[in-house]
Design an enzyme around this catalytic site. Sequence first.
Site, PDB file in Angstrom:
ATOM      1  N   SER A 124       0.835  -1.199   0.000  1.00 12.09           N
ATOM      2  CA  SER A 124       0.000   0.000   0.000  1.00 12.09           C
ATOM      3  C   SER A 124       0.869   1.248   0.000  1.00 12.09           C
ATOM      4  O   SER A 124       1.986   1.245   0.544  1.00 12.09           O
ATOM      5  CB  SER A 124      -0.853  -0.023   1.272  1.00 12.09           C
ATOM      6  OG  SER A 124      -1.420   1.224   1.517  1.00 12.09           O
ATOM      7  N   TYR A 148      -1.491  -1.253  10.880  1.00 13.15           N
ATOM      8  CA  TYR A 148      -1.757  -1.761   9.524  1.00 13.15           C
ATOM      9  C   TYR A 148      -0.540  -1.516   8.634  1.00 13.15           C
ATOM     10  O   TYR A 148      -0.042  -2.425   7.949  1.00 13.15           O
ATOM     11  CB  TYR A 148      -3.003  -1.091   8.934  1.00 13.15           C
ATOM     12  CG  TYR A 148      -3.171  -1.294   7.447  1.00 13.15           C
ATOM     13  CD1 TYR A 148      -3.507  -2.539   6.922  1.00 13.15           C
ATOM     14  CD2 TYR A 148      -2.977  -0.239   6.547  1.00 13.15           C
ATOM     15  CE1 TYR A 148      -3.645  -2.726   5.553  1.00 13.15           C
ATOM     16  CE2 TYR A 148      -3.119  -0.419   5.178  1.00 13.15           C
ATOM     17  CZ  TYR A 148      -3.444  -1.655   4.685  1.00 13.15           C
ATOM     18  OH  TYR A 148      -3.574  -1.841   3.326  1.00 13.15           O
ATOM     19  N   LYS A 152       2.319  -4.091   6.607  1.00 10.68           N
ATOM     20  CA  LYS A 152       2.735  -4.049   5.191  1.00 10.68           C
ATOM     21  C   LYS A 152       4.255  -3.939   5.091  1.00 10.68           C
ATOM     22  O   LYS A 152       4.901  -4.637   4.296  1.00 10.68           O
ATOM     23  CB  LYS A 152       2.061  -2.860   4.479  1.00 10.68           C
ATOM     24  CG  LYS A 152       0.556  -3.004   4.316  1.00 10.68           C
ATOM     25  CD  LYS A 152       0.189  -4.167   3.402  1.00 10.68           C
ATOM     26  CE  LYS A 152      -1.292  -4.421   3.350  1.00 10.68           C
ATOM     27  NZ  LYS A 152      -1.657  -5.703   2.768  1.00 10.68           N
TER      28      LYS A 152
HETATM   29  P1  NAD Z   1     -10.932  -6.833   1.188  1.00  5.65           P
HETATM   30  O1  NAD Z   1     -11.124  -6.821   2.662  1.00  5.65           O
HETATM   31  O2  NAD Z   1     -12.089  -6.530   0.326  1.00  5.65           O
HETATM   32  O3  NAD Z   1     -10.313  -8.226   0.727  1.00  5.65           O
HETATM   33  C1  NAD Z   1      -9.459  -8.983   1.556  1.00  5.65           C
HETATM   34  C2  NAD Z   1     -10.038 -10.385   1.596  1.00  5.65           C
HETATM   35  O4  NAD Z   1      -9.219 -11.203   2.433  1.00  5.65           O
HETATM   36  C3  NAD Z   1     -11.447 -10.421   2.187  1.00  5.65           C
HETATM   37  O5  NAD Z   1     -12.325 -11.071   1.291  1.00  5.65           O
HETATM   38  C4  NAD Z   1     -11.288 -11.208   3.483  1.00  5.65           C
HETATM   39  O6  NAD Z   1     -12.435 -11.965   3.772  1.00  5.65           O
HETATM   40  C5  NAD Z   1     -10.059 -12.042   3.203  1.00  5.65           C
HETATM   41  N1  NAD Z   1      -9.289 -12.448   4.386  1.00  5.65           N
HETATM   42  C6  NAD Z   1      -8.840 -11.658   5.397  1.00  5.65           C
HETATM   43  N2  NAD Z   1      -8.179 -12.407   6.297  1.00  5.65           N
HETATM   44  C7  NAD Z   1      -8.199 -13.680   5.843  1.00  5.65           C
HETATM   45  C8  NAD Z   1      -7.693 -14.911   6.343  1.00  5.65           C
HETATM   46  N3  NAD Z   1      -7.035 -14.980   7.516  1.00  5.65           N
HETATM   47  N4  NAD Z   1      -7.891 -16.037   5.625  1.00  5.65           N
HETATM   48  C9  NAD Z   1      -8.560 -15.990   4.448  1.00  5.65           C
HETATM   49  N5  NAD Z   1      -9.074 -14.863   3.940  1.00  5.65           N
HETATM   50  C10 NAD Z   1      -8.895 -13.725   4.628  1.00  5.65           C
HETATM   51  O7  NAD Z   1      -9.723  -5.830   0.882  1.00  5.65           O
HETATM   52  P2  NAD Z   1      -9.215  -5.276  -0.507  1.00  5.65           P
HETATM   53  O8  NAD Z   1      -9.557  -3.828  -0.561  1.00  5.65           O
HETATM   54  O9  NAD Z   1      -9.608  -6.155  -1.607  1.00  5.65           O
HETATM   55  O10 NAD Z   1      -7.653  -5.366  -0.254  1.00  5.65           O
HETATM   56  C11 NAD Z   1      -6.888  -6.471  -0.669  1.00  5.65           C
HETATM   57  C12 NAD Z   1      -5.448  -6.267  -0.226  1.00  5.65           C
HETATM   58  O11 NAD Z   1      -4.957  -5.035  -0.749  1.00  5.65           O
HETATM   59  C13 NAD Z   1      -5.286  -6.190   1.299  1.00  5.65           C
HETATM   60  O12 NAD Z   1      -4.079  -6.849   1.643  1.00  5.65           O
HETATM   61  C14 NAD Z   1      -5.153  -4.702   1.556  1.00  5.65           C
HETATM   62  O13 NAD Z   1      -4.395  -4.410   2.721  1.00  5.65           O
HETATM   63  C15 NAD Z   1      -4.437  -4.231   0.301  1.00  5.65           C
HETATM   64  N6  NAD Z   1      -4.684  -2.812  -0.004  1.00  5.65           N
HETATM   65  C16 NAD Z   1      -5.966  -2.366  -0.150  1.00  5.65           C
HETATM   66  C17 NAD Z   1      -6.195  -1.018  -0.409  1.00  5.65           C
HETATM   67  C18 NAD Z   1      -7.601  -0.477  -0.556  1.00  5.65           C
HETATM   68  O14 NAD Z   1      -7.773   0.740  -0.515  1.00  5.65           O
HETATM   69  N7  NAD Z   1      -8.620  -1.293  -0.734  1.00  5.65           N
HETATM   70  C19 NAD Z   1      -5.108  -0.136  -0.558  1.00  5.65           C
HETATM   71  C20 NAD Z   1      -3.828  -0.635  -0.407  1.00  5.65           C
HETATM   72  C21 NAD Z   1      -3.613  -1.986  -0.150  1.00  5.65           C
HETATM   73  C1  UD1 Z   2      -6.585   5.114   3.878  1.00 10.47           C
HETATM   74  C2  UD1 Z   2      -5.614   4.668   4.913  1.00 10.47           C
HETATM   75  C3  UD1 Z   2      -4.417   4.046   4.233  1.00 10.47           C
HETATM   76  C4  UD1 Z   2      -4.883   2.878   3.354  1.00 10.47           C
HETATM   77  C5  UD1 Z   2      -5.913   3.406   2.362  1.00 10.47           C
HETATM   78  C6  UD1 Z   2      -6.479   2.300   1.545  1.00 10.47           C
HETATM   79  C7  UD1 Z   2      -5.944   6.158   6.841  1.00 10.47           C
HETATM   80  C8  UD1 Z   2      -5.355   7.247   7.645  1.00 10.47           C
HETATM   81  N1  UD1 Z   2      -5.220   5.793   5.747  1.00 10.47           N
HETATM   82  O1  UD1 Z   2      -5.934   6.032   3.018  1.00 10.47           O
HETATM   83  O2  UD1 Z   2      -3.494   3.569   5.171  1.00 10.47           O
HETATM   84  O3  UD1 Z   2      -3.798   2.314   2.641  1.00 10.47           O
HETATM   85  O4  UD1 Z   2      -6.981   4.020   3.095  1.00 10.47           O
HETATM   86  O5  UD1 Z   2      -7.207   1.420   2.337  1.00 10.47           O
HETATM   87  O6  UD1 Z   2      -6.975   5.621   7.155  1.00 10.47           O
HETATM   88  N2  UD1 Z   2     -11.905  11.522   3.801  1.00 10.47           N
HETATM   89  C9  UD1 Z   2     -12.913  12.386   4.180  1.00 10.47           C
HETATM   90  N3  UD1 Z   2     -14.041  11.856   4.714  1.00 10.47           N
HETATM   91  C10 UD1 Z   2     -14.236  10.519   4.894  1.00 10.47           C
HETATM   92  C11 UD1 Z   2     -13.206   9.632   4.484  1.00 10.47           C
HETATM   93  C12 UD1 Z   2     -12.040  10.168   3.965  1.00 10.47           C
HETATM   94  O7  UD1 Z   2     -12.784  13.597   4.045  1.00 10.47           O
HETATM   95  O8  UD1 Z   2     -15.296  10.111   5.404  1.00 10.47           O
HETATM   96  C13 UD1 Z   2     -10.687  12.074   3.163  1.00 10.47           C
HETATM   97  C14 UD1 Z   2      -9.395  11.734   3.874  1.00 10.47           C
HETATM   98  O9  UD1 Z   2      -9.082  12.732   4.809  1.00 10.47           O
HETATM   99  C15 UD1 Z   2      -8.415  11.706   2.670  1.00 10.47           C
HETATM  100  C16 UD1 Z   2      -9.272  11.222   1.506  1.00 10.47           C
HETATM  101  O10 UD1 Z   2     -10.623  11.488   1.878  1.00 10.47           O
HETATM  102  O11 UD1 Z   2      -7.966  12.993   2.392  1.00 10.47           O
HETATM  103  C17 UD1 Z   2      -9.127   9.750   1.195  1.00 10.47           C
HETATM  104  O12 UD1 Z   2      -9.349   9.015   2.400  1.00 10.47           O
HETATM  105  P1  UD1 Z   2      -9.434   7.419   2.409  1.00 10.47           P
HETATM  106  O13 UD1 Z   2     -10.360   6.958   1.339  1.00 10.47           O
HETATM  107  O14 UD1 Z   2      -9.730   6.997   3.811  1.00 10.47           O
HETATM  108  O15 UD1 Z   2      -7.989   6.955   1.990  1.00 10.47           O
HETATM  109  P2  UD1 Z   2      -6.563   7.372   2.607  1.00 10.47           P
HETATM  110  O16 UD1 Z   2      -6.694   8.187   3.834  1.00 10.47           O
HETATM  111  O17 UD1 Z   2      -5.741   7.902   1.510  1.00 10.47           O
END
Ligand code: NAD
Ligand code: UD1
Length: 325
Positions: A124, A148, A152
């Site tokens: 991330s 978190y 990572k």
């Molecule tokens: P998500 O929660 O939708 O998907 C993760 C999946 O993993 C879920 O379906 C959950 O049920 C499963 N899971 C969790 N723990 C488990 C376990 N112990 N055994 C089996 N399954 C398990 O999340 P996502 O948004 O699809 O994210 C996927 C990956 O990308 C994660 O590692 C997350 O940290 C990373 N990531 C997500 C974002 C984002 O904004 N969505 C940003 C950066 C990184």
């Molecule tokens: C967040 C996480 C980051 C993670 C990413 C993807 C935090 C501090 N950071 O990033 O670690 O990798 O999600 O899962 O949680 N905002 C609002 N109102 C809201 C929600 C968000 O104003 O209700 C603003 C936030 O201040 C930010 C932007 O929207 O400026 C995006 O926020 P968000 O979607 O939560 O993502 P990140 O903070 O970038």
Amino acid sequence: MAILVTGGAGYIGSHTCVQLLAEGHEIVVVDNLVNSKETAVKYIKGISGKDFNFYRGDLKNMDLVEEIFDKEKIDSVIHFAGYKAVGESVENPVMYYENNLITTINIINAMKKRNIRNFIFSSSATVYGNPATLPIREDAHLIAANPYGHTKLMIEQILKDLYASDHKWNITILRYFNPIGGHPTGLLADNPKGIPNNLMPYIIQVYQGKLKQVHVFGDDYPTIDGTGVRDYIHVIDLADGHAAALSKMKEPGVHIFNLGTGTGYSVLQLIKAFEKTNKCKIPYIIAPRRAGDIALCYADPSKAEIELGWKAKKTLEEMCKVVFI
Ligand code: NAD
Ligand code: UD1
């Protein structure tokens, strides 16, 4: 041979499964559905018109991991499974370390035992903390601001150490910026359980009338309009990035790529774009800054373009479009 997709029922995993199947790959999916639903598996099969084995279970359970690797012919792993909510990780850090680290270690051990060495990991942009320079390059300083983020960074370190110990490993670390959007069928989307923490799912619930208004966290940042700027990327572009990384998995090493668009949008710009695309009004109020938030975060995605031939293509309008089924 098949790709094991962990967390494949989740938001990014499910879109990536669709992409992999469309490209002719065989997949096996494992998910304990802690943050997703089994219907996602049905939808992946429906959209792609292809079948695959799904294991419902917890990757912390090594017996299950061994069973999957024994039964299936796996040659690569894309590891999405994990917990991802920053606030929850601060409240319950041990649960985050336990889930994110043990699942990863179990999978790596099962792979090691069978000489399977192709691994793609979901990292991330959170690992960059508050970046000193923008756009953010992969060689920027790394720092975690919450449990978190620490998971990572720790996993990235484990993977680097693993490669140092055995140069046959082929490891790709993908650092995602802010994925939003969903599948054009409306069947796959970011549907977090409970009240969303992230901006886009929150806006969508306001649009659906489930929540009253968006709380804009701070309007006094040094940005274009005072609200936080992020690099929003369509989840289908992100899925595409995984397929590109997989097809370039030829050279051993630890390959690290930013997956972002390179363009930042503010909270208010995103709300305006959402309103325009979906022809609606999204009520919002300015609220205090959220602890731990930063002003600006956007990628330099050029390394992925040069080395993977991948570039995000979808527009902000496509990212904002909501499809109901
Ligand atoms: P998500 O929660 O939708 O998907 C993760 C999946 O993993 C879920 O379906 C959950 O049920 C499963 N899971 C969790 N723990 C488990 C376990 N112990 N055994 C089996 N399954 C398990 O999340 P996502 O948004 O699809 O994210 C996927 C990956 O990308 C994660 O590692 C997350 O940290 C990373 N990531 C997500 C974002 C984002 O904004 N969505 C940003 C950066 C990184
Ligand atoms: C967040 C996480 C980051 C993670 C990413 C993807 C935090 C501090 N950071 O990033 O670690 O990798 O999600 O899962 O949680 N905002 C609002 N109102 C809201 C929600 C968000 O104003 O209700 C603003 C936030 O201040 C930010 C932007 O929207 O400026 C995006 O926020 P968000 O979607 O939560 O993502 P990140 O903070 O970038």
